[in-house]
Write a protein that holds these residues in place. Structure first.
Motif, PDB file in Angstrom:
ATOM      1  N   GLY A  85       0.819  -1.200   0.000  1.00 28.03           N
ATOM      2  CA  GLY A  85       0.000   0.000   0.000  1.00 28.03           C
ATOM      3  C   GLY A  85       0.857   1.254   0.000  1.00 28.03           C
ATOM      4  O   GLY A  85       2.001   1.241   0.463  1.00 28.03           O
ATOM      5  N   ILE A  86       0.311   2.330  -0.521  1.00 22.83           N
ATOM      6  CA  ILE A  86       1.005   3.617  -0.533  1.00 22.83           C
ATOM      7  C   ILE A  86       0.061   4.675   0.007  1.00 22.83           C
ATOM      8  O   ILE A  86      -1.054   4.836  -0.508  1.00 22.83           O
ATOM      9  CB  ILE A  86       1.459   4.015  -1.955  1.00 22.83           C
ATOM     10  CG1 ILE A  86       2.420   2.967  -2.528  1.00 22.83           C
ATOM     11  CG2 ILE A  86       2.115   5.397  -1.938  1.00 22.83           C
ATOM     12  CD1 ILE A  86       2.796   3.227  -3.985  1.00 22.83           C
ATOM     13  N   SER A  87       0.486   5.355   1.050  1.00 23.91           N
ATOM     14  CA  SER A  87      -0.315   6.446   1.611  1.00 23.91           C
ATOM     15  C   SER A  87       0.570   7.683   1.729  1.00 23.91           C
ATOM     16  O   SER A  87       1.794   7.592   1.662  1.00 23.91           O
ATOM     17  CB  SER A  87      -0.880   6.061   2.984  1.00 23.91           C
ATOM     18  OG  SER A  87       0.159   5.726   3.893  1.00 23.91           O
ATOM     19  N   ILE A  88      -0.067   8.832   1.890  1.00 24.65           N
ATOM     20  CA  ILE A  88       0.694  10.074   1.989  1.00 24.65           C
ATOM     21  C   ILE A  88       0.282  10.821   3.248  1.00 24.65           C
ATOM     22  O   ILE A  88      -0.819  10.643   3.765  1.00 24.65           O
ATOM     23  CB  ILE A  88       0.500  10.957   0.734  1.00 24.65           C
ATOM     24  CG1 ILE A  88      -0.987  11.240   0.481  1.00 24.65           C
ATOM     25  CG2 ILE A  88       1.116  10.294  -0.478  1.00 24.65           C
ATOM     26  CD1 ILE A  88      -1.245  12.093  -0.759  1.00 24.65           C
ATOM     27  N   SER A  89       1.161  11.654   3.722  1.00 22.58           N
ATOM     28  CA  SER A  89       0.918  12.369   4.970  1.00 22.58           C
ATOM     29  C   SER A  89      -0.226  13.364   4.819  1.00 22.58           C
ATOM     30  O   SER A  89      -0.576  13.788   3.706  1.00 22.58           O
ATOM     31  CB  SER A  89       2.181  13.115   5.410  1.00 22.58           C
ATOM     32  OG  SER A  89       2.448  14.199   4.539  1.00 22.58           O
TER      33      SER A  89
END
Length: 269
Positions: A85-89
């Motif tokens: 998974g890829i998430s951003i702040s």
């Protein structure tokens, strides 16, 4: 009205001609995380396709409606434990929304609506939408698709079935996925969500809570600790393409009505 709906498909001259002050632009966004071991991680695909359905329905009502490129990465939350998974702040997501609003507003494109498919995006949407209302008079509503869907499901499929099928990894997203991209759903991996997860001697009461003395207490747990299948509090085997079909139509009708009755009229201070 031009047949093209996606802004990315417009030529620069078509954009100058079509993206006028009368145009409505939908901004889809979602996430790339565990949606259940049976479902594709990119729920942003469903948000993007829902934005297209809303735009098509709004165009049938005569509203020139376009869809911006989807934001595929969601705001960080307990799903960062998702492998791959890829998430951003929060700060990064706020910055992206700020820049998108700013670019559109510069060219007089002020009739905007967010089509959101991820709960972790809500804090950033709230912060940035309030900021742009205060500084530029923009009033940008956000349709959190799955929150709306939870409220609509009982009337569409029956209260008992909706209660059993609804939850992360179940309805609404699995049924919507079976409607939009059935070839990406692993039917052989669909099974009821596990139960009885514990952490530090306490029962896990959700993706961000534990239960103590009958009360839910917020706790810094990760999704993988609550369920090894990505599904929680639901039975995904009850999901179906038929449910997805009626739900997509209902969500499109709600979204298009909001565009027609309010966004297209200019919700500005």
């Amino acid at each position: 009205m031009i047949e093209k709906i996606r802004i990315a498909e417009l030529t620069s001259e078509e954009a100058r001609q079509e993206l006028t002050s009368e145009a409505v632009v939908l901004l889809p966004m979602g996430s790339l995380e565990d949606q259940g071991i049976h479902a594709p991680m990119g729920d942003y695909m469903a948000a993007d396709l829902m934005a297209m359905e809303i735009a098509k329905a709004a165009r049938e009502d005569g509203v020139p409606t376009f869809v911006a490129p989807v934001i595929p990465f969601g705001g960080k939350d307990y799903f960062e434990s998702s492998h791959g998974g890829i998430s951003i702040s929060h700060a990064t997501l706020c910055g992206i929304l700020d820049d998108m609003f700013g670019c559109l507003e510069r060219h007089g494109i002020r009739k905007l609506m967010i089509v959101n498919g991820h709960g972790g995006n809500v804090p950033a949407i709230t912060e940035v939408a309030l900021r742009w209302r205060q500084k530029a008079g923009l009033f940008i509503p956000s349709m959190y698709l799955w929150q709306v869907a939870y409220g609509e499901l009982p009337a569409l499929i029956g209260a008992d079935k909706a209660k059993a099928s609804s939850g992360h990894g179940g309805d609404p997203l699995t049924s919507v996925g079976l409607h939009f991209y059935p070839d990406l759903i692993r039917a052989d991996m669909i099974k009821p969500a596990p139960t009885g997860s514990e952490i530090k001697g306490m029962k896990i009461g959700g993706f961000s809570s534990v239960v103590y003395d009958g009360a839910k207490i917020q706790a810094p747990i990760e999704a993988l600790e609550a369920t090894e299948t990505g599904a929680y509090g639901c039975d995904p085997t009850l999901c179906s393409a038929e449910t997805g079909d009626v739900l997509v139509k209902r969500l499109a009708a709600i979204g298009a009505g909001l565009v027609r009755d309010h966004v297209a009229k200019g919700l500005h201070d």
